[in-house]
Design an enzyme around this catalytic site. Structure first.
Site, PDB file in Angstrom:
ATOM      1  N   ASP A 172       0.842  -1.223  -0.071  1.00 24.41           N
ATOM      2  CA  ASP A 172      -0.045   0.195   0.098  1.00 24.41           C
ATOM      3  C   ASP A 172       0.773   1.137  -0.082  1.00 24.41           C
ATOM      4  O   ASP A 172       0.433   2.143   0.496  1.00 24.41           O
ATOM      5  CB  ASP A 172      -0.975   0.156   1.062  1.00 24.41           C
ATOM      6  CG  ASP A 172      -1.809  -1.122   1.396  1.00 24.41           C
ATOM      7  OD1 ASP A 172      -2.285  -1.577   0.509  1.00 24.41           O
ATOM      8  OD2 ASP A 172      -1.775  -1.950   2.459  1.00 24.41           O
TER       9      ASP A 172
ATOM     10  N   LYS B  46       2.606   2.113  -5.151  1.00 24.39           N
ATOM     11  CA  LYS B  46       3.147   1.507  -6.361  1.00 24.39           C
ATOM     12  C   LYS B  46       2.463   1.513  -7.803  1.00 24.39           C
ATOM     13  O   LYS B  46       3.169   1.878  -8.518  1.00 24.39           O
ATOM     14  CB  LYS B  46       3.481  -0.157  -6.143  1.00 24.39           C
ATOM     15  CG  LYS B  46       4.432  -0.460  -5.037  1.00 24.39           C
ATOM     16  CD  LYS B  46       4.285  -1.963  -4.741  1.00 24.39           C
ATOM     17  CE  LYS B  46       3.083  -2.423  -4.163  1.00 24.39           C
ATOM     18  NZ  LYS B  46       2.599  -2.018  -3.121  1.00 24.39           N
TER      19      LYS B  46
ATOM     20  N   GLY C 142      -4.328  -4.202  -4.205  1.00 24.49           N
ATOM     21  CA  GLY C 142      -4.904  -3.135  -5.441  1.00 24.49           C
ATOM     22  C   GLY C 142      -4.023  -2.061  -5.510  1.00 24.49           C
ATOM     23  O   GLY C 142      -3.029  -1.778  -4.625  1.00 24.49           O
ATOM     24  N   HIS C 143      -3.940  -1.624  -6.818  1.00 22.81           N
ATOM     25  CA  HIS C 143      -3.238  -0.336  -6.767  1.00 22.81           C
ATOM     26  C   HIS C 143      -4.177   0.930  -7.097  1.00 22.81           C
ATOM     27  O   HIS C 143      -5.119   0.602  -8.291  1.00 22.81           O
ATOM     28  CB  HIS C 143      -2.189  -0.632  -8.299  1.00 22.81           C
ATOM     29  CG  HIS C 143      -0.913  -1.199  -7.656  1.00 22.81           C
ATOM     30  ND1 HIS C 143      -0.181  -2.177  -8.481  1.00 22.81           N
ATOM     31  CD2 HIS C 143      -0.664  -1.683  -6.637  1.00 22.81           C
ATOM     32  CE1 HIS C 143       0.546  -3.025  -8.006  1.00 22.81           C
ATOM     33  NE2 HIS C 143       0.364  -2.776  -6.767  1.00 22.81           N
TER      34      HIS C 143
ATOM     35  N   GLN D 128       1.839  -6.115  -3.121  1.00 26.36           N
ATOM     36  CA  GLN D 128       2.056  -6.024  -1.664  1.00 26.36           C
ATOM     37  C   GLN D 128       3.289  -5.476  -1.178  1.00 26.36           C
ATOM     38  O   GLN D 128       3.919  -4.584  -1.821  1.00 26.36           O
ATOM     39  CB  GLN D 128       2.310  -7.537  -1.164  1.00 26.36           C
ATOM     40  CG  GLN D 128       0.659  -8.098  -0.956  1.00 26.36           C
ATOM     41  CD  GLN D 128       0.279  -9.019  -2.276  1.00 26.36           C
ATOM     42  OE1 GLN D 128       1.177  -9.396  -2.928  1.00 26.36           O
ATOM     43  NE2 GLN D 128      -0.888  -9.181  -2.526  1.00 26.36           N
TER      44      GLN D 128
END
Length: 427
Positions: free
Chosen positions: A13, A16, A40-41, A223
């Site tokens: 988180d 990225k 998630g991004h 991650q």
């Protein structure tokens, strides 16, 4: 041209997606090399926000080819829904390429994940329940289903029958759940075959040929370092290798073809799920970081645990990954504090410890030792150069660079694509 790796240097988180998107217009391929839809991004372009789960962030850059590598585990239903969602928003996904060796998440993986986590009670890991761990377990146990198996109905049936023979026994007799029917899973997954076929390729061959032809390849981890199954805070980790070594095995690109490893660092620290977190805050400062930083999981919707910057973790990430650069994100969130604590070491059993303890028990009991830096109150969201930052913000960045072990090559001062100070070009 060599490849470069971009990965999380904390517990994930870190931002990225923004970093990958920033580089996406300057690379030819962006490769997701591990994880599944448990991550998630978020990418913000203008007034549009995109939440990506399985697709590489490069999907939003028209100039590059987005690739899902062999190290990823794919839930076909989630992938197709994500593709559909982007297409409906006018994003071209036709260049997407998927490794024929990537493993698939099935309904029984999701079921086992959820019932196992529930069964653990207070000892739960904090899994997302999306079947990622069980899918990786089947991969290691050599009973996994790969993308290429979709195109051979006979082999797919054999593999499903072999996998469900034992799993149904466990589901029914241990967890008191219903049997999972082989024919139902087979029918569902054969339906995905023709839809996915145009995307599937030998991605390891594709990427190596691209590098030989002088193309630039960006390897994108999901991650973070402290969630790596080998190098993270085990057992409170993910089931794959987000570290730089995982970039090689998850893409089929050898380590000698990589010359930059960029670690994404948040200007403070967060994590989701259970496990140790020495600088975690339980006061109004922690709540303020969560609120101002919008610290809610992109995939899970869970509130992230928040704390101050942890230098031993940054140094650990530098060492484990061989980091060449840092991309510091969310510096703007710290605007307004009179003093900003930075964890420089830990106290463990009354002794000062400079690095992340190798012992899980020691890390669980580690207490942060802080240095305090002067804060700033000026709005930094429109700063374009390092010199535009308030002097105390400059000093904060320089201090983090000094104690983290690698130079800060970019600094995020807001969520937007254009809200980044580039100190040194990555490409």
């Amino acid at each position: 041209m060599p490849a470069l790796v971009l990965l999380g240097a904390q517990w994930g988180d870190e931002g990225k997606g923004k970093a990958t998107d920033l580089l996406g217009d300057r690379v030819d391929y962006v490769v997701r090399y591990q994880g599944g839809n448990n991550a998630g991004h978020t990418v913000v372009i203008g007034d549009q926000k995109y939440a990506l789960h399985l697709l590489p962030s490069g999907i939003l850059s028209s100039n590059c080819v987005p690739v899902i590598g062999n190290g990823v585990v794919i839930d076909p239903a989630v992938l197709l829904e994500e593709i559909k969602g982007l297409n409906e928003r006018g994003i071209d996904t036709s260049k997407l390429t998927i490794s024929l060796n990537a493993h698939l998440i099935t309904p029984y993986h999701r079921t086992i994940d959820k019932v196992t986590e529930r069964f653990l009670g207070k000892a739960k890991i904090g899994t997302t329940g999306r079947g990622i761990g069980p899918a990786y377990a089947d991969k290691i146990n050599r009973i996994g289903i790969r993308v290429q198996d979709l195109f051979d109905p006979s082999i797919l049936r054999q593999k499903l029958e072999a996998a469900l023979r034992d799993k149904n026994q466990v589901l029914v007799k241990v967890f008191n759940r219903n049997n999972i029917n082989v024919d139902d899973v087979l029918a569902e997954y054969l339906n995905y075959a023709e839809i996915l076929r145009p995307y599937v390729a030998d991605t390891a061959l594709l990427l190596n040929k691209a590098l030989e032809a002088g193309k630039t390849v960006l390897l994108e981890g999901s991650q973070g370092t402290l969630l790596d199954v080998d190098h993270g805070t085990y057992p409170y980790v993910t089931s794959s290798n987000p570290t730089s070594g995982g970039a090689c095995t998850g893409s089929g690109i050898g380590p000698t073809k990589i010359d930059r490893v960029i670690g994404i660092l948040k200007a403070y620290t967060t994590r989701v799920g259970s496990g140790p977190f020495p600088t975690e805050l339980f006061d109004e400062d922690g709540e303020a970081l969560r609120r101002i930083g919008g610290e809610v999981g992109v995939t899970t919707g869970r509130n992230r645990r928040c704390g101050w910057f942890d230098a031993p973790i940054a140094r650990y990430a530098t060492r484990v990954n061989g980091l060449t650069d840092f991309f510091l994100t969310k510096l703007d969130v710290l605007t307004g504090w009179e003093k900003i604590p930075v964890c420089v070491a830990y106290e463990v059993d009354g002794k000062r410890v400079e690095e992340v303890p190798a012992s899980q028990s020691d890390f669980h009991h580690a207490k942060p030792i802080y240095e305090y830096l002067d804060g700033w109150k000026e709005d930094i969201s429109n700063c374009k150069k390092f010199e535009d930052l308030p002097i105390n913000a400059q000093k904060y960045v320089q201090y983090l660079e000094k104690i983290s072990g690698a130079p800060m090559s970019a600094i995020g001062v807001g969520p937007g694509r254009d809200q980044t100070i580039v100190v040194k070009e990555f490409i």
